[in-house]
Design a protein around this motif. Structure first.
Motif, PDB file in Angstrom:
ATOM      1  N   ASN A  68       0.814  -1.217   0.000  1.00 19.93           N
ATOM      2  CA  ASN A  68       0.000   0.000   0.000  1.00 19.93           C
ATOM      3  C   ASN A  68       0.844   1.261   0.000  1.00 19.93           C
ATOM      4  O   ASN A  68       0.436   2.286  -0.552  1.00 19.93           O
ATOM      5  N   ASP A  69       2.011   1.190   0.652  1.00 21.42           N
ATOM      6  CA  ASP A  69       2.859   2.380   0.842  1.00 21.42           C
ATOM      7  C   ASP A  69       4.295   1.914   1.045  1.00 21.42           C
ATOM      8  O   ASP A  69       4.611   1.281   2.052  1.00 21.42           O
ATOM      9  N   SER A  70       5.171   2.231   0.113  1.00 20.52           N
ATOM     10  CA  SER A  70       6.549   1.730   0.133  1.00 20.52           C
ATOM     11  C   SER A  70       7.401   2.336   1.240  1.00 20.52           C
ATOM     12  O   SER A  70       8.555   1.928   1.421  1.00 20.52           O
ATOM     13  N   SER A  71       6.866   3.283   2.009  1.00 22.32           N
ATOM     14  CA  SER A  71       7.659   3.898   3.075  1.00 22.32           C
ATOM     15  C   SER A  71       7.643   3.087   4.367  1.00 22.32           C
ATOM     16  O   SER A  71       8.285   3.474   5.345  1.00 22.32           O
ATOM     17  N   TRP A  72       6.943   1.934   4.375  1.00 26.80           N
ATOM     18  CA  TRP A  72       6.879   1.125   5.583  1.00 26.80           C
ATOM     19  C   TRP A  72       8.146   0.284   5.775  1.00 26.80           C
ATOM     20  O   TRP A  72       8.672  -0.284   4.828  1.00 26.80           O
ATOM     21  N   GLY A  73       8.596   0.210   7.020  1.00 24.18           N
ATOM     22  CA  GLY A  73       9.580  -0.768   7.452  1.00 24.18           C
ATOM     23  C   GLY A  73       8.931  -1.679   8.475  1.00 24.18           C
ATOM     24  O   GLY A  73       7.919  -1.319   9.099  1.00 24.18           O
TER      25      GLY A  73
ATOM     26  N   TYR B  59      12.748 -10.920  12.616  1.00 21.27           N
ATOM     27  CA  TYR B  59      13.182  -9.651  12.023  1.00 21.27           C
ATOM     28  C   TYR B  59      13.499  -8.670  13.138  1.00 21.27           C
ATOM     29  O   TYR B  59      12.693  -7.805  13.464  1.00 21.27           O
ATOM     30  N   PRO B  60      14.684  -8.777  13.760  1.00 21.75           N
ATOM     31  CA  PRO B  60      15.013  -7.879  14.868  1.00 21.75           C
ATOM     32  C   PRO B  60      15.320  -6.454  14.421  1.00 21.75           C
ATOM     33  O   PRO B  60      15.283  -5.534  15.232  1.00 21.75           O
ATOM     34  N   ARG B  61      15.616  -6.292  13.142  1.00 22.77           N
ATOM     35  CA  ARG B  61      15.883  -4.977  12.574  1.00 22.77           C
ATOM     36  C   ARG B  61      14.817  -4.666  11.541  1.00 22.77           C
ATOM     37  O   ARG B  61      14.234  -5.567  10.939  1.00 22.77           O
ATOM     38  N   LEU B  62      14.583  -3.398  11.314  1.00 27.71           N
ATOM     39  CA  LEU B  62      13.584  -3.000  10.322  1.00 27.71           C
ATOM     40  C   LEU B  62      14.009  -3.456   8.934  1.00 27.71           C
ATOM     41  O   LEU B  62      15.180  -3.360   8.562  1.00 27.71           O
ATOM     42  N   THR B  63      13.060  -3.960   8.203  1.00 25.87           N
ATOM     43  CA  THR B  63      13.324  -4.415   6.846  1.00 25.87           C
ATOM     44  C   THR B  63      12.222  -3.877   5.929  1.00 25.87           C
ATOM     45  O   THR B  63      11.097  -3.620   6.369  1.00 25.87           O
ATOM     46  N   SER B  64      12.540  -3.759   4.678  1.00 23.03           N
ATOM     47  CA  SER B  64      11.537  -3.334   3.693  1.00 23.03           C
ATOM     48  C   SER B  64      11.120  -4.531   2.846  1.00 23.03           C
ATOM     49  O   SER B  64      10.388  -4.381   1.866  1.00 23.03           O
ATOM     50  N   ARG B  65      11.551  -5.716   3.229  1.00 22.58           N
ATOM     51  CA  ARG B  65      11.241  -6.921   2.478  1.00 22.58           C
ATOM     52  C   ARG B  65      10.801  -8.011   3.430  1.00 22.58           C
ATOM     53  O   ARG B  65      11.476  -8.268   4.426  1.00 22.58           O
ATOM     54  N   VAL B  66       9.660  -8.615   3.135  1.00 15.71           N
ATOM     55  CA  VAL B  66       9.176  -9.740   3.919  1.00 15.71           C
ATOM     56  C   VAL B  66       9.181 -10.952   3.011  1.00 15.71           C
ATOM     57  O   VAL B  66       8.459 -11.005   2.031  1.00 15.71           O
ATOM     58  N   TRP B  67      10.024 -11.940   3.337  1.00 12.34           N
ATOM     59  CA  TRP B  67      10.205 -13.086   2.463  1.00 12.34           C
ATOM     60  C   TRP B  67       8.948 -13.939   2.424  1.00 12.34           C
ATOM     61  O   TRP B  67       8.227 -14.061   3.381  1.00 12.34           O
TER      62      TRP B  67
END
Length: 263
Positions: free
Chosen positions: A51-56, A255-263
């Motif tokens: 919906n919005d690419s700015s999410w981590g 995911y202990p760190r913010l990621t922009s990709r969810v496998w």
């Protein structure tokens, strides 16, 4: 570790999921995902990013954790990630213990929620599942009802979003659950993701989960199934309760760190 060290990118919106196996995604098997499971939170994160690419996204949940452990181990890392959205479900593993003081437990819960609110994040709470039809857990239904009253009061006091698992009657259909009868299955996690997106008011493009009609089984087949379940799931679960060990011992968050990709 400082907050700046924990941030992987310039995310304008940051979703942090906290909790136990429910939020980690147990039984939503996906070999390509960290810890080998996906889950409703990963599915929500994927939709938010679509919906919005700015999410981590970060998922700090670890299976088997009790409420105190969730806040002791996950609260500071969550705050350090500077969340704009936090989901928290904790306490289910406490409710299943032989003895528990739910009222005292929820004082700690309220404290933790207030800490999360101090970040300015949108905080989403969950009630517990109505286990009245679950043979293994129906004895704890009263405890869960007390827990839920505390959750509802906290949500009302602070005007927080609430995902009301207790009143989601569709989850009384055991086809949404894993064969272990303790965790949502793939279809269940898909349905829960859709329910969370509804509460968030976000566009939902997740497909409706498909569940197949259960074929009729004979009495001998049913007995064999019960014996298999007792051997493979109930006894290991009971042994962990007796030995005070957890399925999450020595496990790390997906995911202990913010990621922009969810496998």
């Amino acid at each position: 570790m400082s907050a700046s060290d924990q941030l992987d990118g310039p995310f304008q919106k940051r979703f942090v999921a906290m909790g136990d196996s429910f939020t980690e995604g147990m039984a939503d098997i996906d070999p390509s995902s960290p810890n080998g499971v996906r889950g409703w939170a990963d599915r929500v994160a994927g939709q938010l990013m679509s919906n919005d690419s700015s999410w981590g996204y970060a998922n700090l949940a670890v299976r088997g954790k009790k409420l105190e452990q969730v806040f002791d181990e996950q609260l500071d890392p969550a705050v350090g990630l500077q969340p704009t959205l936090v989901t928290i479900y904790a306490g289910g593993n406490d409710i299943l213990r032989p003895t528990v003081n739910v009222d005292a437990l929820m004082e700690r819960y309220r404290w933790g929620v207030e800490k999360l609110m101090s970040t300015g994040a949108r905080v989403v709470l969950f009630t517990g599942f109505d286990s009245g039809q679950a043979p293994l857990f129906k004895a704890t239904r009263g405890r869960t009802a007390i827990y839920n009253e505390h959750v509802r009061k906290i949500a009302a006091d602070f005007e927080l979003d609430l995902v009301d698992f207790w009143h989601m009657r569709q989850f009384q259909d055991w086809r949404y659950w894993d064969v272990d009868r303790m965790h949502l299955g793939i279809a269940g996690h898909m349905l829960m993701a859709k329910e969370v997106l509804k509460v968030l008011g976000e566009k939902d493009e997740i497909g409706d989960p498909e569940v197949e009609d259960s074929p009729p089984v004979s009495l001998p087949e049913r007995l064999r199934s019960e014996l298999t379940w007792t051997r493979d799931y109930f006894y290991p679960w009971l042994k962990r309760r007796v030995t005070r060990t957890s399925s999450g011992d020595d496990m790390s968050p997906k995911y202990p760190r913010l990621t922009s990709r969810v496998w």
